[in-house]
Design an enzyme around this catalytic site. Sequence first.
Site, PDB file in Angstrom:
ATOM      1  N   ARG A 183     -23.526   4.885 -14.191  1.00 59.70           N
ATOM      2  CA  ARG A 183     -22.155   5.192 -13.764  1.00 59.70           C
ATOM      3  C   ARG A 183     -22.218   5.992 -12.460  1.00 59.70           C
ATOM      4  NH1 ARG A 183     -22.678   6.362 -19.281  1.00 59.70           N
ATOM      5  NH2 ARG A 183     -21.424   5.022 -20.655  1.00 59.70           N
ATOM      6  N   LYS A 207     -22.441  10.261 -20.947  1.00 57.30           N
ATOM      7  CA  LYS A 207     -21.300  10.788 -21.687  1.00 57.30           C
ATOM      8  C   LYS A 207     -21.779  11.625 -22.866  1.00 57.30           C
ATOM      9  CE  LYS A 207     -17.961   7.184 -20.485  1.00 57.30           C
ATOM     10  NZ  LYS A 207     -17.022   6.162 -21.018  1.00 57.30           N
ATOM     11  N   HIS A 277     -18.469   0.555 -10.445  1.00 58.51           N
ATOM     12  CA  HIS A 277     -18.500   0.008 -11.796  1.00 58.51           C
ATOM     13  C   HIS A 277     -18.724  -1.502 -11.771  1.00 58.51           C
ATOM     14  CE1 HIS A 277     -18.179   1.984 -15.644  1.00 58.51           C
ATOM     15  NE2 HIS A 277     -17.598   0.911 -16.158  1.00 58.51           N
ATOM     16  N   ARG A 280     -22.308  -1.893 -11.708  1.00 57.68           N
ATOM     17  CA  ARG A 280     -22.829  -1.672 -13.068  1.00 57.68           C
ATOM     18  C   ARG A 280     -22.653  -2.945 -13.900  1.00 57.68           C
ATOM     19  NH1 ARG A 280     -23.692   2.385 -17.028  1.00 57.68           N
ATOM     20  NH2 ARG A 280     -22.440   2.242 -18.919  1.00 57.68           N
ATOM     21  N   HIS A 303     -24.617   2.895 -23.570  1.00 55.11           N
ATOM     22  CA  HIS A 303     -23.502   2.622 -24.471  1.00 55.11           C
ATOM     23  C   HIS A 303     -23.834   3.139 -25.872  1.00 55.11           C
ATOM     24  CE1 HIS A 303     -21.947  -0.976 -21.881  1.00 55.11           C
ATOM     25  NE2 HIS A 303     -21.469   0.186 -21.477  1.00 55.11           N
ATOM     26  N   TYR A 312     -20.765  -8.402 -21.836  1.00 57.01           N
ATOM     27  CA  TYR A 312     -21.544  -9.045 -20.785  1.00 57.01           C
ATOM     28  C   TYR A 312     -22.110 -10.378 -21.233  1.00 57.01           C
ATOM     29  CZ  TYR A 312     -21.070  -4.463 -18.730  1.00 57.01           C
ATOM     30  OH  TYR A 312     -20.541  -3.317 -18.233  1.00 57.01           O
TER      31      TYR A 312
END
Length: 331
Positions: A183, A207, A277, A280, A303, A312
């Site tokens: 990110r 995150k 993004h 990404r 993730h 994806y």
Amino acid sequence: MHQALPPELRDAVDDFAEHLSRVRNRSAHTVRAYVTDLVSLLDHAVRMGCVDLAELDLSVLRSWLARQRTMGAARTSLARRAASARAFSAWAHRAGMLPADVGAALASPRAHRELPTVLRADQAAALVEAPTRLEPPTNPAERTNAEFTDPAAGPASSTTGETEAVPLRDRVVLELLYATGVRVSEACGLDVGDVDHGRRVIRVFGKGGRERSVPYGVPAQRALDDWLRRGRPAMAGPHSGDALLLGARGGRLNPTTARQIVGAYAEAAGLPRTSPHDLRHSAATHLLEGGADLRAVQELLGHSSLASTQIYTHVSVERLRAAYRQAHPRA
């Protein structure tokens, strides 16, 4: 709106924010979003006659979401706000503020997930190589306080050394974003010590403060070597600290500026409108198309759920279907 809430409700909002930040270790951005949703919910509850938090029930939650929908909120926004209401309800019930977890039965609209924008491999290559072929696009944000929050930093330097360093900085930004799929906030948060040159991996804090190691390739290593040897010393200043990527004023590169760098070079290279993004998304899709395992891509992207990575696979299938329709005589 927060200050206009009754004291009990205002205190509940503050306690919930502290819980998210200190106990759940949520980012400041996430806490801000949850608190914004919660204040809106409690303001709606007060308007419906709830003077006590214990009076909050499922009908109030549903009424609040319905009002948001009539005001034009998107399905994704409604889904997030419903999640905020459920999180608060569960916490308030555990804390003894609510007699029951009224949000547990709150349904939310299923967010419509559009397929992400993905560059072709040749387009991605053209973008990351643009700083070596094109003049650095003018970036006004690097001359404003938007990038640097410390007013003591002084005016941006205009030396020849820094002018030559900007393309090196831009190249390493583009290379890292595409090579690692991190990110933009993670890339801008990198310190010099987070780069392991021997193993060609970077240490990323994603995150929730979760740490992961992400590999990068030889082109990114060359860009890093050039930046650290010739670029960063020219742009570094008293406010640089250990930051790997620097802005024009010598401070840590701001994600907003990084987004403008990507967008400006994409436009200069004649590519579709592109964001970090999108790089990404492109990295993840190209990995899967090249035969990478879905679990490995999940780990690389950071993730927490495999469901976030599975989108994806749909991108790859859509590309296969498009190629089939274009090439097969009976398509």
